[in-house]
Enzyme design. Structure first.
Site, PDB file in Angstrom:
ATOM      1  N   ASP A 119       6.166   4.156  52.084  1.00 20.68           N
ATOM      2  CA  ASP A 119       6.870   3.268  53.021  1.00 20.68           C
ATOM      3  C   ASP A 119       6.213   1.887  53.042  1.00 20.68           C
ATOM      4  OD1 ASP A 119       8.867   4.985  53.916  1.00 20.68           O
ATOM      5  OD2 ASP A 119       7.668   5.787  55.556  1.00 20.68           O
ATOM      6  N   LYS A 167       6.441  13.630  59.074  1.00 20.99           N
ATOM      7  CA  LYS A 167       5.548  12.729  58.334  1.00 20.99           C
ATOM      8  C   LYS A 167       4.079  12.872  58.729  1.00 20.99           C
ATOM      9  CE  LYS A 167       8.823   9.079  57.114  1.00 20.99           C
ATOM     10  NZ  LYS A 167       9.097   7.631  57.152  1.00 20.99           N
TER      11      LYS A 167
END
Ligand code: NAP
Length: 299
Positions: free
Chosen positions: A114, A77
């Site tokens: 997210d 990420k």
């Protein structure tokens, strides 16, 4: 059970998928393929195991062959942000990318869904001015802090076990999260009584194939849980097991509890909206498919 694909895979079928290492445990393929089936989109979503030293080659190659979109998971990420042609302001702030959207002319736009996924189950309650306590200061904690700022929390206390990691976490957040304060794990006891929201961003309590006792652990001790007001909401990013030991204890105390499954579903739905340009995607089908896959795993 995996959904039956409505459309045959042909020479026209487009590719979407998730890059990670490991990634074979991911629920994203069942969740997204259920949505693609319901939408009648001629796309297929695959788990694409990607070692770190191949991340650049894989992202470039998939962009070159017209991949419609990618999710990115552990451990890429942060690293993938450096490989993007553009980042959204949110991805820059969070310092992590979980979704890649193809750009006109080649390359990827990196963003972070997210934050939106985490927020979904908290919408509809008032958090303005309230105290949130975040446990852990890794990758997901950054997205959670950005979300808590968006909710207008008045105080965000972030607990970690290593002072140097806490300092490194705090420094870049000062500009956009002035209400963030980091605290050592040992200082938590005196802070929980005024908490409106507690979020577990550590892996403590997550089921592990190699350690049968792992799912019995809780990041908060019974004594710490006793400090919590019954009006508090306890949110665990973990979704295996359901409930986690933390959420079971919090529920027994009378607290509202939320596990990480809805976050997973909603971050996926947000990514699919970006890739497809659709305003509405079949969130219910995605949730049902993820729940069925989890139930099958634990059977
Ligand atoms: P990460 O980057 O590895 O960070 C984990 C954090 O937990 C670190 O700050 C680590 O501290 C701390 N920690 C680990 N073990 C601990 C312990 N025994 N006591 C206290 N602190 C401990 O992981 P992440 O990506 O943030 O993910 C965290 C959890 O959230 C995972 O379980 C992940 O599966 C879940 N998650 C769920 C979703 C969802 O969609 N539901 C999305 C993202 C993540 P040190 O640095 O000191 O080790």
């Amino acid at each position: 059970m995996a959904p039956t694909l409505a459309l045959p895979i042909t020479a026209h079928t487009a590719l979407v998928g998730v890059l990670g290492d490991p990634v074979r445990h991911s629920l994203s393929p069942v969740m997204h393929n259920a949505a693609l089936t319901e939408l009648g989109l001629d796309w297929i979503y695959l788990a694409l195991p990607t070692p770190s030293d191949q991340l650049e080659a894989v992202t470039q190659g998939l962009a070159a062959i017209g991949c419609r979109g990618l999710n990115v998971t552990i451990p890429h990420k942060q690293a993938v942000a450096r490989l993007c042609r553009q980042l959204t302001p949110l991805a820059e702030r969070v310092g992590a990318v979980n979704t890649l959207v193809p750009l006109e002319g080649g390359g990827w736009l990196g963003t972070n869904t997210d934050v939106e996924g985490f927020l979904a189950p908290l919408r509809g309650s008032e958090w303005r001015g309230k105290r949130a306590v975040v446990l852990g200061c890794g990758g997901s904690a950054r997205a959670v802090v950005a979300a808590l700022v968006e909710l207008g929390c008045g105080e965000i206390l972030l607990a970690g076990r290593r002072p140097e990691t806490l300092r490194a976490f705090e420094a870049p957040c000062q500009v956009w999260a002035p209400q963030l304060k980091t605290v050592d794990w040992s200082e938590l006891n005196s802070q929980l009584a005024a908490a409106a929201l507690v979020v577990n961003c550590t892996p403590v309590g997550m089921a592990s194939g190699s350690d049968p006792m792992a799912s019995r652990q809780s990041p908060l001790s019974p004594g710490q849980l006793d400090q919590l007001p019954t009006t508090a909401t306890v949110y665990d990013l973990i979704y295996v097991p359901r409930p986690t030991a933390l959420l079971a204890a919090a529920a027994a105390r009378g607290c509202r509890t939320i596990d990480g499954l809805e976050m997973l579903v909603q971050q996926g739905a947000a990514a699919l909206r970006l890739w497809s340009g659709l305003l509405e995607v079949p969130v219910t089908a995605m949730r049902t498919a993820a729940e069925a896959a989890l139930a099958a795993q634990s059977a």
